[in-house]
Design an enzyme around this catalytic site. Structure first.
Site, short mmCIF file in Angstrom:
data_model
loop_
_atom_site.label_atom_id
_atom_site.label_comp_id
_atom_site.label_asym_id
_atom_site.label_seq_id
_atom_site.Cartn_x
_atom_site.Cartn_y
_atom_site.Cartn_z
N CYS A 1 -138.84 88.95 -38.61
CA CYS A 1 -137.70 88.68 -37.73
C CYS A 1 -136.77 87.71 -38.46
O CYS A 1 -137.02 86.50 -38.50
CB CYS A 1 -138.15 88.09 -36.40
N CYS B 1 -130.34 91.91 -34.52
CA CYS B 1 -131.62 92.07 -35.21
C CYS B 1 -131.38 91.87 -36.69
O CYS B 1 -130.71 92.68 -37.33
CB CYS B 1 -132.22 93.44 -34.94
#
Length: 301
Positions: free
Chosen positions: A76, A224
């Site tokens: 992430c 993202c």
């Protein structure tokens, strides 16, 4: 051992992140706790970044990453920037090395407040992304949504940035597509045995791309980071852009931009962008019960 730990509600370009301090403990944030936290409006998140004591010499922390459905995530980028900002504020350090299940991540906070994360090398081998079928060339695979003679989306590029990504190239605003309908079908398509992050990408110039992402285990997300990296690399790989691009995230509340460089000398992907602290509190990592520090009158949930 205390029942509660400190956490911060943060975001990276709108990507909703909970940074949870699990240092000095042997337990982990439980999947049930993640699900409970995501069910509350104030603590709804895309990823939990749980900071644990380092496991390897020369690293600052082990980062355990959970999606909002309680599943594990390998990478992430936006969440890593949030961890850097939190630890830089606490320690005064500017350079960090983290260990995750996807490998080692190096990160630096710059004087202007932006943060660069070395996301490592992209992976293009079909069996390592992974895909269910063999493709010699993963810059374009056979997969489509919609009528066979007029598909809505087709022929994505696929890659792994520690987690699997499929990038569909489109010729109009990503927000004009019903990604909330197509996303679950594509995330769980049999082609992706470990599911996949699904990104719509519009190349707007040789050095700029606009994206929107359906995130594996989280759903529609405001941003993202690993998807921005996978998109930038795939755009360069297919000749759509150069090796350094500005990725505008269409769904980001502030229309934020990430700078992505696919470095030629070592093939590492360097992602640079902001992180934002919102508020802090304490939570029970086994149940998800939480309380907020900063808001007067806030009650434990």
């Amino acid at each position: 051992m205390s029942a509660t730990v400190e956490f911060a509600k943060m975001n990276g370009l709108g990507n909703k992140i909970l940074v949870v301090d699990m240092r000095g403990r042997t337990d982990k944030v439980a999947p049930a706790a993640a699900i409970a936290l995501n069910a509350a409006d104030d603590t709804q998140f895309d990823q939990i970044m749980a900071i644990h004591d380092p496991k390897a010499a020369g690293t600052d922390a082990w980062i355990d990453i959970l999606n909002s459905d309680g599943s594990k995530a390998q990478a992430c980028g936006n969440g890593t920037r949030c961890v850097v900002q939190a630890l830089a504020s606490e320690t005064g350090k500017k350079v960090f090395t983290f260990q995750t299940v996807a490998g080692i991540l190096n990160a630096t906070e710059h004087e202007d407040g932006t943060i660069s994360v070395d996301m490592g090398k992209p992976v293009f081998d079909w069996d390592k992304i992974p895909l269910a079928e063999e493709f010699h060339d993963t810059s374009r695979i056979e997969l489509q949504i919609g009528p066979i003679d007029n598909p809505v989306l087709h022929s994505p590029s696929v890659a792994s940035m520690g987690n699997p990504h499929a990038i569909f190239w489109i010729d109009r605003d990503p927000m004009s597509f019903d990604l909330g309908r197509f996303g679950p079908l594509l995330e769980n398509h049999p082609m992706f045995p470990e599911r996949a992050n699904i990104t719509l990408a519009q190349v707007t110039s040789p050095n700029s791309i606009t994206t929107r992402t359906w995130e594996r285990g989280a759903g529609l997300t405001l941003a993202c980071g690993s998807a921005a990296c996978a998109t930038a690399v795939s755009a360069a790989r297919t000749g759509r852009t150069g090796r350094e691009v500005a990725v505008k995230v269409a769904s980001s509340p502030n229309q934020g931009v990430l700078t992505i460089e696919w470095r030629e000398r070592d093939a590492h992907v360097i992602m640079t962008g902001p992180a934002e602290w919102e508020w802090s509190g304490t939570l029970d990592p086994s149940t998800g019960a939480w309380s907020r520090d900063a808001a007067p009158g806030a009650e434990a949930r």
